[in-house]
Enzyme design. Structure first.
Site, PDB file in Angstrom:
ATOM      1  N   CYS A  92      -2.498   7.515   1.121  1.00  0.00           N
ATOM      2  CA  CYS A  92      -3.653   8.182   0.491  1.00  0.00           C
ATOM      3  C   CYS A  92      -3.526   9.707   0.543  1.00  0.00           C
ATOM      4  O   CYS A  92      -3.399  10.295   1.622  1.00  0.00           O
ATOM      5  CB  CYS A  92      -4.912   7.733   1.241  1.00  0.00           C
ATOM      6  SG  CYS A  92      -6.390   8.646   0.799  1.00  0.00           S
ATOM      7  N   TYR A 116      -5.652  10.184 -10.852  1.00  0.00           N
ATOM      8  CA  TYR A 116      -6.385   8.910 -10.721  1.00  0.00           C
ATOM      9  C   TYR A 116      -7.140   8.584 -12.008  1.00  0.00           C
ATOM     10  O   TYR A 116      -7.211   7.434 -12.437  1.00  0.00           O
ATOM     11  CB  TYR A 116      -7.380   8.972  -9.544  1.00  0.00           C
ATOM     12  CG  TYR A 116      -6.708   8.776  -8.209  1.00  0.00           C
ATOM     13  CD1 TYR A 116      -6.574   7.503  -7.662  1.00  0.00           C
ATOM     14  CD2 TYR A 116      -6.187   9.849  -7.502  1.00  0.00           C
ATOM     15  CE1 TYR A 116      -5.951   7.313  -6.441  1.00  0.00           C
ATOM     16  CE2 TYR A 116      -5.551   9.671  -6.284  1.00  0.00           C
ATOM     17  CZ  TYR A 116      -5.431   8.399  -5.759  1.00  0.00           C
ATOM     18  OH  TYR A 116      -4.801   8.204  -4.561  1.00  0.00           O
TER      19      TYR A 116
END
Ligand SMILES: N[C@@H](CCC(=O)N[C@@H](CS)C(=O)NCC(=O)O)C(=O)O
Length: 326
Positions: free
Chosen positions: A57, A189
């Protein structure tokens, strides 16, 4: 992938249909601040806080970098989730590179959120900073966590003199952060999770506009906010280091690779070569996570072996010089 609704786990993906095919990131649920002071609920103390991260992440990666560069390893413990995020969200395991939960022996990260707030509604994300004393979540917003790490533990940090948010650069750091968060860090994203052509193209355009802008800026300036490394660089770094291996293909951000940018590619290598940073980069967790955890995007779950990347090659940026205090 899923979320908690009134404290109950629901296996539910992102609702892009509600936004015309666009991915909209939710606000974090916990945004407390650690501060010294008698009446403060969260005071800086060695051993009191525990950081839950995924090595895949980028948001958690920021926190790991600041923890390392500030010398907070002995002060703030870390648990690392399994790179695969399945129906029950982030899980703990003993695969290589994962570090199980030492506090409660949890199976899933959402169990920690249930402990903090039994009726919590929202997504369960990394990084999550836990307070062992009050048994609750201090923050699950990485931007806040790294600001805190930069200074609030300075009385006990191994590297208190390292300052990634110097007062004289604060306005510029905030400006660069603002110019890069939505179109680049989040932009990849938005491109990857878009379920409409228009939403994808919009996000893609912003990603490459921002990369072009940064490349031009970095032709004459060593770092994003000036002549020394700041928080703004670490926020950009975590996206750049994943770009060629993941965002270029998996998220369809394929106009150019970072390797194709003259200045950005050297800048990425220079940041990677800062002592301690390479150890925070786990390309295996990164690829395992993205290519296996998004069946809508990569149904086979096959993880690509390439590309061959050499972040240790000479960065060629010494001629740009440094400013004082870096
Ligand atoms: N605003 C948050 C975003 C964190 C975030 O979205 N983390 C991702 C992993 S890269 C996550 O845990 N996603 C799980 C989910 O959305 O269900 C931050 O910067 O801390």
């Amino acid at each position: 992938m899923g979320l908690l609704i009134d404290g109950v786990w629901h296996d539910q993906g992102y609702d892009t249909e509600a936004h015309g095919g666009a991915f909209v990131r939710e606000s974090p649920g916990f945004r407390n601040w650690i501060r010294a002071g008698e009446d403060e609920p969260f005071t800086p103390e060695a051993g009191r806080y525990h950081l839950y991260v995924s090595l895949a992440c980028p948001w958690a990666h920021r926190a790991l970098i600041l923890r390392r560069l500030k010398g907070l390893e002995d002060i703030i413990g870390v648990s690392v989730v399994d790179p695969y995020m399945g129906e029950k969200g982030w899980q703990f395991s003993t695969v290589r590179g994962a570090v199980p939960d030492p506090l409660y022996g949890l199976s899933y990260l959402h169990e920690l959120y249930q402990k903090a707030a039994p009726d919590y509604t929202g997504r369960v994300t990394t990084p999550t900073l836990w307070d062992r004393r009050h048994e609750t979540i201090v923050s699950n917003e990485s931007a806040d966590i790294i600001r805190m790490f930069n200074s609030v533990f300075d009385d006990m940090a191994g590297q208190p003199e390292a300052d990634y948010v110097p007062a004289e650069l604060l306005a510029e750091i905030d400006r660069v952060n603002e110019a890069t968060y939505e179109p680049l860090n989040n932009g990849v994203y938005k491109a990857g999770f878009a379920t409409s052509q228009a939403a994808y193209e919009n996000a893609y355009g912003e990603v490459f506009e921002t990369l072009d802008w940064l490349d031009t800026r970095l032709a004459h300036q060593r770092y994003a906010a000036g002549g020394r490394i700041t928080e703004a660089d670490w926020r950009i770094f975590v996206t750049l280091v994943r770009f060629d291996a993941v965002y270029y293909s998996h998220f369809k951000c394929n106009e150019r690779r970072i390797a194709d940018y003259t200045h950005l590619s050297g800048y990425l290598r220079e940041l990677y070569q800062v002592p301690g940073v390479a150890e925070t980069v786990d390309m295996n967790h990164i690829k395992q996570h993205y290519f296996r955890s998004h069946p809508d995007i990569n149904p086979s779950g096959v993880v690509p072996l390439g590309p061959a990347l050499d972040f240790n090659a000479p960065h060629g940026r010494d001629h740009l010089g440094l400013s004082n205090g870096s």
